[in-house]
Design a protein around this motif. Structure first.
Motif, short mmCIF file in Angstrom:
data_model
loop_
_atom_site.label_atom_id
_atom_site.label_comp_id
_atom_site.label_asym_id
_atom_site.label_seq_id
_atom_site.Cartn_x
_atom_site.Cartn_y
_atom_site.Cartn_z
N HIS A 128 29.86 11.67 -62.24
CA HIS A 128 28.53 12.08 -62.70
C HIS A 128 28.65 13.31 -63.61
O HIS A 128 27.93 13.43 -64.59
CB HIS A 128 27.61 12.39 -61.52
N SER A 174 20.60 11.15 -67.32
CA SER A 174 20.79 10.01 -66.43
C SER A 174 22.18 9.47 -66.70
O SER A 174 22.46 8.95 -67.77
CB SER A 174 19.74 8.92 -66.68
N THR A 175 23.08 9.62 -65.72
CA THR A 175 24.47 9.24 -65.93
C THR A 175 24.70 7.74 -65.81
O THR A 175 25.80 7.26 -66.05
CB THR A 175 25.38 9.96 -64.93
N SER A 176 23.66 7.00 -65.43
CA SER A 176 23.78 5.55 -65.24
C SER A 176 22.56 4.87 -65.83
O SER A 176 21.75 5.51 -66.51
CB SER A 176 23.89 5.24 -63.75
N GLU A 179 19.99 16.72 -63.57
CA GLU A 179 20.32 15.30 -63.48
C GLU A 179 19.18 14.56 -62.80
O GLU A 179 18.66 15.00 -61.77
CB GLU A 179 21.61 15.07 -62.68
N PHE A 211 18.54 11.89 -60.57
CA PHE A 211 19.35 11.04 -59.68
C PHE A 211 18.67 10.90 -58.32
O PHE A 211 17.65 10.25 -58.22
CB PHE A 211 20.77 11.61 -59.58
N HIS A 227 25.46 17.51 -57.89
CA HIS A 227 26.06 16.33 -57.27
C HIS A 227 27.58 16.44 -57.29
O HIS A 227 28.17 16.88 -58.27
CB HIS A 227 25.61 15.06 -57.99
#
Length: 518
Positions: A32, A153-155, A131, A133, A27
């Motif tokens: 991210h 998972s960045t969020s 990731e 996403f 990404h």
């Protein structure tokens, strides 16, 4: 001689514990990559050999850290975020954009020479990091390697994330990733939350999963299993959240909270011009940044001027991350800079307020420093993030669509003039930072754990293998309902038979009327 043997033995132990780890992070948004970079640098510092596929190669070489650059495979993200198109507040806008970026990113990455070379090399690794996403297409390569893999998972968790871990997913109190909902919802919000949560899972199948499968099979063969089945073998998810900030929710052992993994202690090495500006602010400093993906100069003139005019009426100084050459109408109390050492700025004692778009990375840095916020969510998970912060009493939310000088000034004064926001921010900071082990050390431990236990299959929940109707016990409820209906039917038939017999009995016992002749 004994010391030499001991040294050899220790070297052998270290070599045995050094793993080869591949990180696939295609990404193109810097925000991210920050989380993956923190983990990979931490693993490299422990002696593991990490190879990182990304758009952000290190400017200075790092021991044990090898970059495979994807630069050139995608347009530069920072300059290509259509702010007016994305910041609509509509979920379908974000979903369509993510689906498009996922598809293009998938095609471009797998066709990029550096990626083709990596795939053709048949290099072996002890672990792969991906990731979770907007596309799973690189899981085709993971399947080819036949290597254990974990995800980041960045969020907050995407609506389609829970199923692959068998993790509880209850929309009655778990706000959707894309909605302005937190854990306390009205009936209307719970209804909307449920419809979005289930609807987005269906949308994921058609808009994300099917196109990704087509691309993956083109590169890895038609015998490739469905990506959704490969995804169910994800050994671990490192989840960028913390219960003190994002509210408690049940998590399977294979999902580990590591919110703030990228947060580092301030270096206290601010550039001189920024340091002098912050130090001289007797009334405090407001720090304004829209993150790494949106250029502040892309703000429409009326919205930009709303901030300019509001800032001009405050006694506080304002440090504005502004990427353009000049800020039209810049007030005397505003300093613009194109790059900011954000953690050091937020940790400065004179910073009293952070104006932000609500991105996870930046807001966690503010939380770890105890700085309250005024937040303008633009897209993605920012609405959900900001709602959590508002409910915690550490932020005031602004609507991008209705930005005006009056609304901006009102929000700023609400936080600046009400001590409860700073008090709440300090309280949440204390809870957020109070951990037995740092977020980075936690992530490193569980990453190594998966390798030591060869994929750690014992972390996998049996719920992963259940069909959706089995998971929600719909088959059991159907049988119970059918049994209940059968019992009611039998009871009704018995009663009907009994009433029929009673009527016959009464009819038989009733004396016959005498005839006129008798």
């Amino acid at each position: 001689m004994q010391w030499y043997l001991l040294l050899v033995l220790m070297t052998g132990i270290i070599a045995t514990d050094a793993y080869k780890i591949l990180c696939l992070f295609p990404h193109v948004a810097k925000s991210h990559f920050v989380m993956a970079e923190a983990l990979m640098k931490g693993l490299a510092a422990k002696g593991h050999k990490v190879t990182v596929v990304s758009h952000f190669p290190q400017k200075t070489p790092i021991p044990n850290y090898t970059d495979i650059s994807l630069i050139g495979s995608m347009p530069e993200f920072v300059n290509n975020v259509p702010l007016e198109a994305l910041a609509t507040g509509y979920v379908h806008t974000t979903i369509n954009a993510l689906a498009y970026w996922g598809y293009v990113n998938c095609e471009n990455t797998l066709n990029f020479p550096a990626m083709k070379k990596l795939i053709a090399s048949n290099e072996k690794y002890d672990l792969v990091v991906t990731e979770l996403f907007n596309t799973d297409c690189l899981l085709g390569y993971v399947y080819k390697l036949q290597t254990p893999f974990i995800a980041i998972s960045t969020s907050s968790l995407m609506p389609w994330a829970n199923a692959r871990f068998g993790n509880p997913d209850n929309p009655s109190y778990m706000g959707n990733h894309f909605l302005y909902h937190s854990h306390h919802m009205t009936f209307k919000e719970r209804l909307i939350n449920t419809l979005h949560q289930e609807g987005l899972k269906l949308a994921y199948h058609f808009m994300y999963d099917k196109p990704a499968n087509e691309i993956a099979r083109k590169h890895f063969g038609d015998s490739l299993p469905p990506l959704s089945e490969i995804a169910k073998n994800t050994s671990l998810l490192l989840y960028n959240a913390h219960f003190s900030l994002n509210f408690p929710r049940p998590l399977m052992p294979s999902i580990v909270e590591v919110g703030g993994i990228h947060v580092q202690p301030p270096t206290n090495k601010l550039p001189k011009d920024i340091k002098d500006f912050l130090d001289s602010a007797k009334d405090g400093v407001i720090y304004f940044s829209l993150g790494s993906s949106v250029r502040a100069e892309s703000l429409p003139t009326d919205k930009r001027d709303a901030f300019v005019h509001a800032f001009s009426e405050l006694p506080q100084k304002v440090l504005w991350k502004w990427e353009g050459e000049t800020l039209p109408g810049k007030p005397n109390n505003v300093k613009t800079v194109s790059w900011v050492p954000q953690m050091d700025v937020l940790a400065h004692p004179n910073v009293v307020l952070f104006v932000t778009h609500g991105g996870t990375m930046g807001t966690m840095e503010a939380v770890s420093s105890g700085v309250p916020m005024v937040a303008i969510p633009l897209f993605g998970d920012q609405f959900h993030n900001v709602k959590c912060y508002v409910d915690k009493g550490i932020a005031v939310a602004l609507s991008y669509q209705t930005l005006a000088k009056e609304s901006v000034l009102s929000a700023l004064k609400t936080v600046l003039n009400n001590p409860s926001f700073t008090e709440n921010a300090k309280r949440v900071k204390k809870a957020f930072n109070d951990r037995p082990v740092s977020a980075l050390d936690t992530a490193i431990y569980w990453t190594e754990y998966v390798i030591r236990h060869e994929g750690a299959p014992h972390l996998r929940s049996a719920a992963v293998d259940l069909a959706w109707y089995q998971y929600y016990l719909l088959d059991v409820l159907a049988v119970l309902f059918l049994a209940f209906v059968v019992v009611l039917l039998l009871f009704w038939l018995i009663l009907k038979k009994m009433f029929s017999l009673c009527r016959r009995s009464k009819t038989a016992q009733k004396p016959k009327p005498k005839s006129k002749k008798n």
